[in-house]
Design an enzyme around this catalytic site. Structure first.
Site, PDB file in Angstrom:
ATOM      1  N   HIS A  91       0.807  -1.224   0.000  1.00  0.00           N
ATOM      2  CA  HIS A  91       0.000   0.000   0.000  1.00  0.00           C
ATOM      3  C   HIS A  91       0.836   1.269   0.000  1.00  0.00           C
ATOM      4  O   HIS A  91       0.312   2.383  -0.068  1.00  0.00           O
ATOM      5  CB  HIS A  91      -0.929  -0.025   1.226  1.00  0.00           C
ATOM      6  CG  HIS A  91      -2.104   0.872   1.115  1.00  0.00           C
ATOM      7  ND1 HIS A  91      -2.328   1.917   1.979  1.00  0.00           N
ATOM      8  CD2 HIS A  91      -3.131   0.881   0.235  1.00  0.00           C
ATOM      9  CE1 HIS A  91      -3.440   2.532   1.643  1.00  0.00           C
ATOM     10  NE2 HIS A  91      -3.954   1.925   0.589  1.00  0.00           N
ATOM     11  N   LYS A 106       2.985   4.469  -0.899  1.00  0.00           N
ATOM     12  CA  LYS A 106       2.961   5.445  -1.997  1.00  0.00           C
ATOM     13  C   LYS A 106       4.181   6.350  -1.815  1.00  0.00           C
ATOM     14  O   LYS A 106       4.198   7.220  -0.949  1.00  0.00           O
ATOM     15  CB  LYS A 106       1.651   6.231  -1.980  1.00  0.00           C
ATOM     16  CG  LYS A 106       0.433   5.354  -2.236  1.00  0.00           C
ATOM     17  CD  LYS A 106      -0.841   6.016  -1.774  1.00  0.00           C
ATOM     18  CE  LYS A 106      -2.025   5.077  -1.945  1.00  0.00           C
ATOM     19  NZ  LYS A 106      -1.911   3.867  -1.083  1.00  0.00           N
ATOM     20  N   HIS A 158      -8.701  11.473   0.209  1.00  0.00           N
ATOM     21  CA  HIS A 158      -8.171  10.114   0.282  1.00  0.00           C
ATOM     22  C   HIS A 158      -6.907  10.045   1.138  1.00  0.00           C
ATOM     23  O   HIS A 158      -6.297   8.987   1.274  1.00  0.00           O
ATOM     24  CB  HIS A 158      -7.877   9.631  -1.145  1.00  0.00           C
ATOM     25  CG  HIS A 158      -7.487   8.192  -1.239  1.00  0.00           C
ATOM     26  ND1 HIS A 158      -6.245   7.786  -1.692  1.00  0.00           N
ATOM     27  CD2 HIS A 158      -8.155   7.054  -0.945  1.00  0.00           C
ATOM     28  CE1 HIS A 158      -6.175   6.473  -1.688  1.00  0.00           C
ATOM     29  NE2 HIS A 158      -7.316   5.995  -1.226  1.00  0.00           N
ATOM     30  N   LYS A 209      -4.409  10.337   4.655  1.00  0.00           N
ATOM     31  CA  LYS A 209      -4.453   9.771   6.001  1.00  0.00           C
ATOM     32  C   LYS A 209      -3.549  10.619   6.902  1.00  0.00           C
ATOM     33  O   LYS A 209      -2.332  10.632   6.725  1.00  0.00           O
ATOM     34  CB  LYS A 209      -3.971   8.313   6.037  1.00  0.00           C
ATOM     35  CG  LYS A 209      -4.883   7.339   5.281  1.00  0.00           C
ATOM     36  CD  LYS A 209      -4.472   7.203   3.859  1.00  0.00           C
ATOM     37  CE  LYS A 209      -5.399   6.252   3.109  1.00  0.00           C
ATOM     38  NZ  LYS A 209      -5.259   6.393   1.639  1.00  0.00           N
TER      39      LYS A 209
END
Length: 539
Positions: free
Chosen positions: A177, A179, A427, A429
């Protein structure tokens, strides 16, 4: 070329060369040298000159300005959407916005290293300048969308030959996950980017996305050792993949990370040989902590996420944020201790005891997650909802505990969202902590303005992303931590919202900028419900 056009071109070149020879001095200086889910516009990277060529297309000039404006320190930028900004430009100007071409389309960019959960090659490869020599893609097997035959052209075909693909095999319900972008340029410079989006056209343009951009880092022999670099190299080594060691880690080792000496690199990895995830994050906060703080303060802990995981326990309703992370950070749960087998464990308090502790210790948890109504009232309605996950229909008591007992859910303030993006959820976090004086009236607009710490990360609020104290994470995740313990004196981290404040307004500096409104507002108890994709499908 006609004679008139040739003459204009020659004049423009002479003007540019004339101004290149000037060096500008600050008022007090003699000389100043001109020195960024699981769960489109040419650009130029920083040049030695800051000449603005007015004969260039406007989009190219804007791209230069965006990148040049972020070289003095790490900054957050909104990822421009071809949908929301198509008709109405972003109201706060280009300094707050970045595009994928700003990141990838520099003519001096020679090697780009990408980590992500999903790649749409047709979209991604069109972002690069033709001068790129090497593109290294680290991705999960099965998440790389190939180019359709009908879309293939000469430029894409040439770019395909420049790709080195490193595929990671993940177990079920786990994901690569991370990025992360590492860019290396032909002048010995490096920049790091952490976008919140995976590399697909829809994900880049439909939800709100944000990108952390490092300052320029130098490739040089003399280096200052900093924790950020050490942790990044540990993360890369946790793959235990020779190609990553040879092609990526060795390149990172040549970079001087001194400009990031005040930041920490936080990561999750499923490798059993590395401490990571929640336990590592908690240890880092404890290491940087300057003390327990005053008793006359209210402690605020906010998590803004695009996914919320299931209960920590099948027997009880326990949320990762309200029952484990916040109690750990606030000191309700004591520091983990090792048992006779060397395992670290904690006892998670019950909901009732936590509610009492939170009230007595003046602790306030927040979870920012989109409501069904926010999607309905956003410009594209539910089109951006596919990136937000909270599947609570299977255990409604878990959701009701969070909603009705902790009253933990917050949303964007619909009165202060931007005109172009409206209530479209982000989107990103973010995990952050601040304090306010409990002996004084609390101004909601000041909550989360000055922070004790803030983590921007790819990790959603789930055990898969974070693990627990005794369990390893199952995902690969990365983030960057700002902590006041690394700042001089008693200085706090400043936080602003893209939706309200223009870059630099109200403060000489901004450390963190977030893509949701500040302040956030509580759910309306009578009508607001967390968005749930399954419920939407049932309706």
């Amino acid at each position: 070329m006609s004679g008139a056009k040739r003459k204009r071109s020659e004049v423009a070149e002479k003007v540019a060369q004339r101004w290149k020879s000037f060096k500008y001095c600050a008022e007090n200086e003699e000389k100043t040298m001109d020195n960024d889910n699981n769960d489109n516009d040419d650009c130029v990277i920083i040049s030695e000159s800051k000449v603005t060529n007015l004969t260039e297309p406007e989009q190219v000039r804007e791209a230069k300005k965006e990148v040049d404006g972020s070289t003095d320190g790490a900054v957050f930028k909104l990822v421009r959407s071809d949908i929301y900004e198509r008709e109405a430009p972003f109201v706060r100007g280009a300094d707050d916005v970045i595009t994928m071409k700003n990141i990838f389309c520099g003519e001096r960019l020679k090697k780009s290293i990408l980590f992500s959960f999903q790649y749409e090659l047709d979209f991604l490869l069109r972002q690069f300048h033709q001068n790129i020599e090497n593109i290294i893609i680290v991705g999960q097997k099965g998440t790389i969308v190939p180019i359709k035959a009908r879309s293939m052209d000469a430029a894409l075909a040439e770019s395909l030959h420049k790709i080195k693909l490193i595929e990671i095999t993940m177990p079920p319900y786990a994901s690569h996950h991370t990025k992360l972008i590492l860019n290396f340029y032909d002048n010995g410079e490096c920049r790091i980017f952490l976008p919140s989006n995976n590399f697909t056209a829809m994900e880049t343009n439909l939800p709100q996305q944000v990108c952390w951009c490092s300052p320029v880092l130098q490739v040089e022999k003399e280096q200052t050792p900093v924790p950020f670099k050490r942790s990044l190299i540990e993360y890369l080594k946790s793959y235990h993949v020779r190609d990553i060691d040879e092609l990526i880690t060795k390149s990172v080792e040549t970079v001087n990370f001194a400009p990031l000496g005040h930041l920490e690199f936080i990561y999750s990895t499923p490798s059993k040989f590395h401490n990571s995830g929640l336990f590592s994050f908690y240890d880092k906060l404890e290491e940087l902590s300057t003390g327990t703080g005053s008793s006359d303060v209210t402690k605020h802990y906010l998590c803004q996420t695009s996914s919320i995981g299931a209960s920590l326990s099948r027997a009880r309703d326990e949320n990762l944020w309200t029952h484990l992370m916040t109690p750990l950070f606030a000191g309700i749960i004591p520091a983990p201790v090792e048992d006779t087998l060397g395992r670290k464990k904690v006892n998670i308090p019950t909901t009732d005891s936590l509610l009492v502790d939170y009230a007595q210790r003046k602790i306030k948890p927040y979870i920012v997650f989109p409501t069904e109504q926010e999607f309905v009232t956003s410009p594209l309605r539910r089109a951006s909802s596919g990136w937000f996950h909270f599947q609570y229909l299977q255990k409604k008591s878990y959701y009701e505990m969070l909603r009705n007992q902790f009253r933990v859910f917050y949303k964007e303030d619909p009165a202060t969202v931007t005109r172009a993006r409206g209530t479209t959820p982000a989107h990103s976090k973010f995990y952050m902590h601040c304090t306010t004086k409990s002996t004084e009236p609390c101004d909601a607009s000041q909550i989360f303005h000055d922070l004790e710490w803030c983590l921007y990360t790819s990790a959603n609020l789930s055990q898969t992303a974070w693990g627990t104290i005794s369990k390893k994470p199952r995902n690969y995740e990365v983030g960057v931590l700002y902590h006041s313990g690394r700042l001089p004196g008693t200085r706090k981290i400043t936080c602003r919202s893209f939706t309200r404040d223009q870059a630099g307004s109200g403060s000489a500096r901004t450390d963190v900028a977030v893509p949701f409104t500040l302040p956030v507002v509580p759910y309306d108890a009578a009508k607001d419900e967390c968005f749930c994709f399954a419920r939407h499908n049932n309706e």
